[in-house]
Design an enzyme around this catalytic site. Structure first.
Site: not given
Ligand code: AMP
Length: 215
Positions: A13, A88
């Site tokens: 992504k 999410r």
């Molecule tokens: P990412 O960089 O998108 O993989 O996000 C890293 C971490 O941030 C995730 O594993 C969650 O702990 C938190 N996180 C990011 N986006 C969200 C979201 N929309 N809802 C809840 N937690 C989020």
């Protein structure tokens, strides 16, 4: 054009969002990046979410909806917004609908990047990036030319994400299947979903997304 990039951790992504930003002048809103920035700058919220993130669990809907609400005001005037890693949960998807309509905006498409779990483990456990310029690397498929030195800017500040280990990844995948994958059906029912093969070569994924956005 406002779009969502949907897919499990490691589906690509962030990479594809970066390309859309470069080619189309869109703005990337990544809740993961915003939360990591809050941690780095040591805000109270950043401290609150640190452990949850490291365990690979989702932070509360309230926090991420608040972040998107704030960021949307600045982004709305751009060539479009890419939501990367948001929504999410179904509650976040509902909140996004409301936020967009409240600001006179709408959602044009949801691009689902489909990948299998084995490929995700391989991708995530090998990835690292430059803390100075953000360039992304992978131990096996795209290492730096000189070990420990960023090809793009020469910095030696190469980092791995704290949650890019097998244990957190397993939890992040579980969260994806339990809480995020229902969004595939949700956006399909709304006629917004376009699915592309996230395991194809990076340029082919990019072309498939471009074609999906035309259609
Ligand atoms: P990412 O960089 O998108 O993989 O996000 C890293 C971490 O941030 C995730 O594993 C969650 O702990 C938190 N996180 C990011 N986006 C969200 C979201 N929309 N809802 C809840 N937690 C989020």
């Amino acid at each position: 054009m406002n779009i969502i990039l949907l897919g499990p951790p490691g589906a690509g992504k962030g990479t594809q969002a970066g390309m859309l930003v470069e080619k189309r002048g869109m703005v990337q809103l990544s809740t993961g990046d915003m939360l990591r920035a809050a941690r780095t700058s040591g805000t109270a919220m950043g401290k609150r979410v640190a452990d949850v993130m490291d365990r690979g669990e989702l932070v509360t809907d309230e926090i991420v909806i608040g972040l998107i609400d704030e960021a949307l005001d600045g982004a709305a005037a751009s060539g479009g917004v890419i939501f990367d890693g948001f929504p999410r949960t179904l509650a976040q998807a509902d909140a996004l609908d409301e936020l967009l309509s409240g600001k006179g905006l709408s959602l044009d498409a949801v691009i689902e990047l489909r990948v299998d779990d084995e490929a995700l483990v391989e991708r995530i456990t090998g990835r690292y990036s430059c803390g100075a310029c953000g360039a992304a690397y992978h131990e096996r498929s795209k290492p730096t030319k000189v070990e420990g030195v960023c090809d793009a800017c020469g910095s030696s500040e190469l980092n791995r994400r704290a949650d890019d280990n097998e244990e957190s990844l397993r939890q992040r995948l579980m969260e994806y299947y339990k809480k995020t994958s229902p969004l595939v059906g949700y956006y399909h029912a709304k006629g917004k979903l376009r699915s592309v093969d996230g395991l194809a070569l990076m340029g082919d994924v990019e072309a498939a997304i471009a074609a999906a956005l035309e259609g």
